[in-house]
Structures are given as structure tokens and as C-alpha cells.
Scaffold this active site. Structure first.
Site, short mmCIF file in Angstrom:
data_model
loop_
_atom_site.label_atom_id
_atom_site.label_comp_id
_atom_site.label_asym_id
_atom_site.label_seq_id
_atom_site.Cartn_x
_atom_site.Cartn_y
_atom_site.Cartn_z
N GLN A 1 12.64 8.26 -2.27
CA GLN A 1 11.57 8.85 -3.49
C GLN A 1 12.69 9.01 -4.70
OE1 GLN A 1 11.76 9.48 -0.34
NE2 GLN A 1 9.79 10.43 0.10
N ARG B 1 -2.42 2.68 -0.52
CA ARG B 1 -2.53 2.68 0.64
C ARG B 1 -2.82 4.74 1.00
NH1 ARG B 1 3.75 3.78 4.04
NH2 ARG B 1 4.44 5.06 2.54
N ASP C 1 4.78 3.08 -2.79
CA ASP C 1 3.88 4.02 -3.51
C ASP C 1 4.43 4.72 -4.80
OD1 ASP C 1 3.11 4.23 -0.70
OD2 ASP C 1 4.23 5.45 -0.27
N GLN D 1 10.51 3.62 -5.58
CA GLN D 1 9.33 3.81 -4.99
C GLN D 1 9.30 5.17 -6.04
OE1 GLN D 1 11.01 5.66 -0.80
NE2 GLN D 1 8.71 6.39 -0.50
N ASP D 2 8.02 5.83 -5.15
CA ASP D 2 7.42 6.99 -6.37
C ASP D 2 7.78 7.22 -7.91
OD1 ASP D 2 6.56 7.20 -3.75
OD2 ASP D 2 7.67 9.23 -3.45
#
Length: 527
Positions: free
Chosen positions: A320, A432, A364, A342-343
Site C-alpha cells: 500500500q 471488492r 484497491d 496498490q491504494d
């Protein structure tokens, strides 16, 4: 021996007063219990309302909601005080990082509860929709504290901070539940008249090629400051909080920036997303929490950015790593880019609008618990690590009464240049459920062939939240837009009603018709 008449009379009077007080106390407790039964968490409500220094009996629902906010604030102040003293217990960098986040987040929760209470006070200068937004943010902060401690494996160490909050979460949740009843009492919150916090002058600024800025940032020394943060800090010292324009000249600015929650109405304008880049490389694997990994952390309300790229270059191996984190209420990002893996983009809380932006990432990479609308944006999915899958959204609504969602409207989902040659080797999903009441919609978007036919992904191969989430698709088009093979979860909806889809538009989700016109940013109010 005979009792003196005066003594007997005193005993009788005292007994009468005591019985009356007891009766009133019982009556007060009974009435409070009746009100508290209407909330999701009646026991903390009973206890905290009975032990509050404001021992009143509410006459109507709005007064009860105000009292819930008041007791939540009392408890949050205690928790903040405990958290501030807790720092002396830190023994390593991970503990310090998690503690620093929690202290900041509890301070912000106190801030959100204060502005809510002030808004619901005698002047009544906030709407029920405002109150829901600010209470949602207050609750999200507490949850973010917990998440950060888990990421750095210091949950046991940090646990006393969020267990010492004396039921703040439950009290805020109760306030949200009662507030949701008030939203249905005829108040058309989509048409609320918010303060027109952007003047005609500011409106022209967003459309002008030449900008008269309050401060100029330039790496070559030709401006007032060489770093963006120095200009933001100077803006924070101004005595009036009217619009403050910072122009950031062409260049790559390697720094982490923060706009505090009291530094309102900052307008950050770059030369263009190609030429003005703010970048850093904090990450969870590098010792930061996701929250604190952000290259740019924006908390001050009324923030506007135009023509800037926010980047996190930690790379896919570092986990992240956030490029931008926003908790800025009534904020706008126009023609900006957000680059990470990621993130990438943390839409942490409150009302946010993104127009004509580019968002790059893998897992994500649009996540958080804001009410955020993305309009006319392009979402570029990058090549992840071998064995990974791509997931565009992970919305974090964790209370059914929070008025939050991620809405992606009139936008495009495409493969980035590095994914295109190997697109068949990786699966890509629309979202998700990070939290139990996760809520995401794609409205009239172009979905390229990289999106998997099932569309959506379970959280870590479990049944978590599949019946409590709300995922929807409405009139999307492109190679992957067919809903024939989409997931069959109770919470997934193929939206066919324009009325249902309209709940997630600029007008309804972020009440944008009331405040976006002042910004000069183009937008579509409805579908």
C-alpha cells in the site's frame, strides 16, 4: 425521649425531597431509555446519556440527535486526551507511526463533532445532510486508527487507545441512525443552499490561462518558495480563510505535503498534469501506515486542485502506497492525475468531486469512505505483480447510515500501457468489499475488455458483506459491459431505473448543484 417537632419536620422535608429527586431520576432514566431503544446501540446510549453533564430529556428527534453528538464529543475529548498521553509508551517506529495516526484521527473526530454540534446549535447553520457527512467522517477516523495498527502489526499496543474511547463509535453510529430519520422528513438535501465558498473571481481562475496567485512555488527560486509545503504553511498563517491561490510552476517536487483541517479554501494550481508533479515514496512495507503513506494529505475543507499529478513511486513491491489522501469536504480535483500501484487514491471521507482526471493503479486503487463522484475520468489499470489480480475500488462504508459511496460516472476503464501487452495474463475487477456496507456504482461508463466478465470480487475469497454491500451498474457500454455473467450476490444490482441511478449523481450523492457552480468546473448534475 420525645423527638423535637423541628427535627421531625426537617426529616419529613428531607425525605420528601429525596423521594421527589429519586422519582425524577427514575422518570429521567425511563424517558432516556425509551429514546435510546430507537438506536442501534441502546446500552451505550443509556449509560452515556444518564452520566452526561447535560441531563435533559429530549423533546423531539432533532434534539435527541444533538444530545447524542454532545455525549459523543465528551467521550471523544477523553479519548483524545488519553491518546495524547499514550505516546510516551511507544518503543519502536511502528508503534510511533500507528500512534501518530491515531492521535491525529481522534483530534479530527473531535473537530468533526464540534462543527456538527455548532451547526446543530441555536443558529442551525447546517443541514441534516451536512450533519450526516461530518458524523460519517468522525466514525471513519476511528476505524482508520484501528486499520493502521493492524497494518503495522501493533494492534495489541494501540488497542488501549481505541478501547478507551468510551463508546464513541457506538454513539456516533446512533447519531447517524437518528440523522437518517431526519433526512426523510421532507428536507430535499440535494438542493441545500451551501455557502458559495468560491467567488466569481475564483471561478474565472479555474478557466484562465494566466493566474494571479497569492503565492508562487518554483524549484528554480523564481517564486516565493521552492517547496509546495512551505507555501501551504504560509497560507495557514493568514487571518482570513477566503480563497488562497498557490501556483506551482513546472517541475518535479519530491516532498510529502499536508493541508490541515483548519487550512480552508486552498486552491493549488499547476502548469498541467504533465508538467507539475508532486511525488514521494512512503509505503506500508517501508514502515508507514496506508493513511500516512500519502504523498499529499488533504484535510482542509473547500480544497481545489487543477493541473497537477500526485504520484507515489514506492512501486508494486512495497504494498500500500497512497499518492493522494483526501478528507476535504466540498473538494474538487480538476484535470489532475493520480499515479501509484496498490491504494493510489484514498478518498478517505466527506464530499469530493473529480473531473477529467487520470487514475493509475493495480489493487484497491480507488478506496476509502467518502461520498466521491468521478466524472469524465479515465481509470488506467496497470500491470501488477505476478500472481496478483487488479481491483479498481475498495469502498469502506462500515455503517448502514453513512451517506458515502464511490460513484464513477461517464468515465472509462482501460488498460495502461504496461498492462496492454499482457492483459490476458491478469484478471481485473471493478471492486471488492473492504467494509460491510461497501457501496460502489458505475454509471454510463466505457468498460474495456480487460474487466473480468463476473465484474466484482469477493473479499479474500470469503462471503463477507455479499448481502450487505451495494454494487450497481447502469447503462455501461464497451466490450466488458455485458452483465450476463456478473456475480449473483444479493448486494449486486443491475440498475434499470433512472430514479435509482440518480441517487449516485453529483446532485444527490454530494449535493453538488449547490456548491459546484461556484467552482467553474464543468459537471453534469444528473445522469
Amino acid at each position: 425521649m420525645a423527638t423535637k417537632p423541628s427535627l421531625l419536620l426537617s426529616i419529613l422535608i428531607f425525605s420528601f425531597i429525596f423521594q421527589t429527586a429519586l422519582s425524577r431520576s427514575h422518570h429521567h432514566s425511563s424517558r432516556i431509555r425509551t429514546w435510546c431503544q430507537k438506536t442501534p446501540h441502546p446500552e451505550p446510549c443509556n449509560y452515556c446519556m444518564s452520566h452526561s453533564r447535560h441531563r435533559l430529556i429530549p423533546k423531539h428527534t432533532s434534539e435527541f440527535r444533538k444530545m447524542l453528538v454532545q455525549v459523543a464529543l465528551e467521550r471523544a475529548l477523553n479519548a483524545k486526551s488519553y491518546a495524547s498521553q499514550f505516546g510516551q509508551n511507544c518503543q519502536n517506529n511502528q508503534q510511533k507511526a500507528a500512534w501518530a495516526d491515531c492521535l491525529k484521527l481522534f483530534e479530527d473526530t473531535v473537530h468533526q463533532l464540534n462543527i456538527t454540534l455548532e451547526g446543530l446549535g441555536t443558529k442551525r447553520n447546517c443541514s441534516n445532510f451536512d450533519a450526516q457527512t461530518w458524523l460519517s467522517a468522525a466514525l471513519t477516523n476511528i476505524h482508520t486508527c484501528q486499520v493502521g495498527s493492524m497494518e503495522l502489526n501493533v494492534s495489541d499496543f494501540i488497542a488501549p487507545i481505541y478501547t478507551s474511547n468510551n463508546n464513541v463509535s457506538e454513539l456516533i453510529s446512533n447519531g447517524l441512525a437518528i440523522g437518517s430519520q431526519l433526512l426523510g422528513t421532507g428536507e430535499n438535501y440535494a438542493d441545500e443552499e451551501y455557502p458559495n465558498w468560491v467567488s466569481k473571481h475564483d471561478r474565472r481562475l479555474l478557466q484562465a490561462s494566466k493566474i494571479k496567485a497569492n503565492l508562487v512555488v518554483a524549484k528554480d527560486g523564481s517564486g516565493h518558495f521552492r517547496t509546495v509545503q512551505a507555501a501551504i504553511d504560509a497560507a495557514a498563517k493568514r487571518k482570513i480563510t477566503s480563497r488562497f491561490i498557490i501556483y506551482v510552476k513546472k517541475g518535479v517536487y519530491r516532498e510529502n505535503i499536508e493541508v490541515s483541517n483548519t487550512n480552508n479554501n486552498i486552491m493549488l494550481i499547476g502548469a498541467s498534469m504533465r508538467y507539475t508533479i508532486i511525488t514521494a515514496s512512503r509505503s506500508v512495507n517501508g514502515g508507514s501506515t496506508t493513511y500516512n503513506s500519502a504523498t499529499a494529505g488533504i484535510d482542509g475543507p473547500g480544497f481545489i486542485a487543477r493541473g497537477i499529478t500526485f504520484s507515489n513511486t514506492a512501486g508494486p513491491l512495497k504494498g500500500q502506497a497512497v499518492a493522494l489522501r483526501s478528507a476535504s469536504d466540498l473538494s474538487v480535483f480538476y484535470r489532475c492525475a493520480f499515479q501509484g500501484y496498490q491504494d493510489t487514491l484514498m478518498v478517505h471521507s466527506q464530499r469530493q468531486f473529480y473531473r477529467e482526471c487520470y487514475i493509475y493503479g493495480t489493487i484497491d486503487f480507488i478506496f476509502g469512505n467518502a461520498a466521491a463522484v468521478f466524472q469524465s475520468c479515465i481509470i488506467y489499470v496497470r500491470k501488477p505483480l505476478k500472481g496478483q489480480v487488479n481491483v479498481i475500488t475498495a469502498q469502506a462504508r462500515n455503517d448502514p447510515y453513512q451517506n458515502t459511496a464511490i460513484s464513477i460516472h461517464n468515465s472509462q476503464v482501460r488498460a495502461a500501457a504496461d498492462l496492454k501487452p499482457v492483459v490476458s495474463a491478469f484478471k481485473t475487477y471493478l471492486g471488492r468489499p473492504w467494509m460491510k456496507y461497501s457501496r460502489v456504482v458505475f454509471l454510463k461508463c466505457y468498460l474495456d475488455s480487460l474487466v473480468n466478465p463476473v465484474g466484482w470480487l469477493e473479499w479474500q475469497r470469503s462471503n463477507f458483506a455479499l448481502s450487505t454491500l451495494y454494487y450497481g451498474e447502469y447503462k455501461n457500454f464497451g466490450p466488458a459491459s455485458s452483465t450476463r455473467y456478473r456475480v449473483k450476490w444479493p448486494g449486486f444490482h443491475i440498475i434499470t431505473s433512472a430514479n435509482v441511478a440518480s441517487q449516485f449523481t453529483v446532485s444527490s450523492l454530494i449535493a453538488g448543484r449547490s456548491w459546484l457552480p461556484g467552482t467553474g468546473v464543468p459537471y453534469t448534475a444528473g445522469l
